[in-house]
Design a protein around this motif. Structure first.
Motif, PDB file in Angstrom:
ATOM      1  N   UNK A  74       8.442   7.589  -0.728  1.00  0.00           N
ATOM      2  CA  UNK A  74       7.066   7.424  -1.166  1.00  0.00           C
ATOM      3  C   UNK A  74       6.713   5.997  -1.542  1.00  0.00           C
ATOM      4  N   UNK A  75       7.623   5.323  -2.258  1.00  0.00           N
ATOM      5  CA  UNK A  75       7.292   3.961  -2.680  1.00  0.00           C
ATOM      6  C   UNK A  75       7.379   3.006  -1.499  1.00  0.00           C
ATOM      7  N   UNK A  76       8.231   3.284  -0.524  1.00  0.00           N
ATOM      8  CA  UNK A  76       8.266   2.464   0.692  1.00  0.00           C
ATOM      9  C   UNK A  76       6.956   2.595   1.460  1.00  0.00           C
ATOM     10  N   UNK A  77       6.454   3.811   1.560  1.00  0.00           N
ATOM     11  CA  UNK A  77       5.173   4.026   2.238  1.00  0.00           C
ATOM     12  C   UNK A  77       4.048   3.324   1.486  1.00  0.00           C
ATOM     13  N   UNK A  78       4.072   3.421   0.170  1.00  0.00           N
ATOM     14  CA  UNK A  78       3.025   2.781  -0.637  1.00  0.00           C
ATOM     15  C   UNK A  78       3.101   1.260  -0.528  1.00  0.00           C
ATOM     16  N   UNK A  79       4.314   0.717  -0.516  1.00  0.00           N
ATOM     17  CA  UNK A  79       4.465  -0.738  -0.402  1.00  0.00           C
ATOM     18  C   UNK A  79       3.932  -1.238   0.932  1.00  0.00           C
ATOM     19  N   UNK A  80       4.135  -0.465   1.976  1.00  0.00           N
ATOM     20  CA  UNK A  80       3.601  -0.844   3.279  1.00  0.00           C
ATOM     21  C   UNK A  80       2.076  -0.763   3.304  1.00  0.00           C
ATOM     22  N   UNK A  81       1.528   0.193   2.568  1.00  0.00           N
ATOM     23  CA  UNK A  81       0.072   0.375   2.548  1.00  0.00           C
ATOM     24  C   UNK A  81      -0.632  -0.684   1.701  1.00  0.00           C
TER      25      UNK A  81
END
Length: 367
Positions: A74-81
């Motif tokens: 989840x935090x990897x996805x958020x960091x990319x966003x």
């Protein structure tokens, strides 16, 4: 973003208090700290980490901490966003260039973790110096690289101190672990940590080392002491955890996230933030210095003065490097060699611990 309640007297409260520490040191009001706790699939089954991050950014967040291993995807996805928002994933490895999970693309996502291996070794030593039955049990959360290496650390500390200070034979020391299935109790999903503790005590263990986020093992040990049983426990994560049952507490190894979180915040403010991998040890000059240490140990009222003296000697040996527990020969639980004679474990080998060590009873992998 906290995986459990912000007042759990354990992992999540240690992170929450670090947020308060940062606010205080920066002279900011507590209202500048945006918090969502109980971020797990049981308490918030419909909520995702990217949704939480988006909401925090909408509220003006300039720096975000995701504080659980479970938040990896989840935090990897958020960091990319949100590539312009600095973020920290506590306990992760995405910023470690040599790590298995390295993500060169996530330049805004760093990692911070404490070298709790030292804290758990100290806990194991305290347990070995106290046990009269020679039986120590470890209340484990879920099984992964992190939790295996911490169990191994406690075992190595117990083995060393049982043989070198307590006058025992390490071959006769019993050390078992049972995993509840998550970082804290979720009725209907995990094993009940109080019941598991009861099983440990019924089997003859007189010291329980907790590896879960909350204090059930210590609370149960305190109740048992009140009925005359000579049993103790060692909680985890939070520096004031012994307050739950002081007389039954041998001490607590705890994380102190405040200094590293403050340094990160100052880097963001100064425009010098980079996504680094920090695996931080104790301040050996003062392992309980609130402004410098990442890992600490608070002795408990249940620790005898004789045991405390030997434990201080052990801690001094860790600090000087005279005691290095991660040196072979050491075998994996299945009997295969892990470290050869005189071989010192690398950070990579310790971080990505694949098995429990030979001598530990309990599962190395989830079934």
């Amino acid at each position: 973003i906290l995986v459990g309640p912000q007042n759990d007297r354990g992992w999540s409260q240690a992170h929450y208090d670090a947020g308060l520490y940062v606010m205080d040191k920066l002279g900011l009001p507590e209202t500048n700290l945006i918090v969502l706790d109980k971020m797990n699939t049981s308490d918030r089954p419909e909520t995702t980490i990217p949704d939480v991050v988006a909401d925090m950014v909408d509220q003006g967040a300039n720096l975000i901490f995701a504080t659980s291993d479970d938040m990896k995807d989840g935090i990897a996805e958020a960091a990319a966003a949100f590539p312009d928002v600095p973020m920290i994933w506590s306990s992760g490895d995405n910023a470690w260039a040599e790590g298995k999970g390295y993500r060169a693309d996530l330049t805004n996502l760093g990692n911070i973790m404490g070298r709790m291996e030292y804290g758990k070794a100290i806990a194991g030593c305290a347990a070995a110096l106290t046990t009269s039955t020679g039986k120590i049990s470890y209340l484990g959360p879920l099984i992964n690289d992190e939790t295996r290496r911490l169990v191994n650390s406690a075992y190595l500390g117990a083995e060393y101190c049982y043989e070198n200070y307590a006058g025992g034979d390490a071959a006769n020391l019993s050390f078992d672990v049972k995993w509840i299935g998550f970082w804290f109790n979720i009725p209907g999903f995990t094993l009940d940590p109080t019941q598991v503790t009861n099983e440990f005590l019924a089997a003859g263990s007189d010291v329980i080392i907790s590896g879960i986020d909350t204090t059930e093992a210590l609370v149960r040990a305190g109740q048992a002491q009140e009925t005359g049983e000579a049993v103790w426990a060692i909680p985890y994560d939070y520096e004031d955890a012994c307050a739950e049952a002081p007389d039954a507490c041998l001490g607590v190894p705890y994380f102190h996230w405040g200094p590293s979180y403050l340094e990160t915040a100052n880097n963001v403010i100064g425009g010098s933030f980079t996504n680094e991998f920090w695996w931080l040890g104790p301040d050996w000059d003062d392992i309980n210095n609130p402004d410098t240490t990442a890992i600490g140990w608070i002795p408990g009222d249940g620790l005898s003065s004789e045991a405390a003296s030997s434990l201080d000697t052990f801690i001094a040996g860790l600090a000087s490097g005279d005691i290095d527990l991660w040196v072979g020969p050491l075998n994996n639980q299945d009997g295969t060699p892990w470290l050869g004679d005189g071989e010192k474990a690398t950070d990579f080998q310790v971080w990505y611990t694949e098995q429990l060590l030979e001598g530990i009873v309990g599962a190395s992998a989830a079934e």
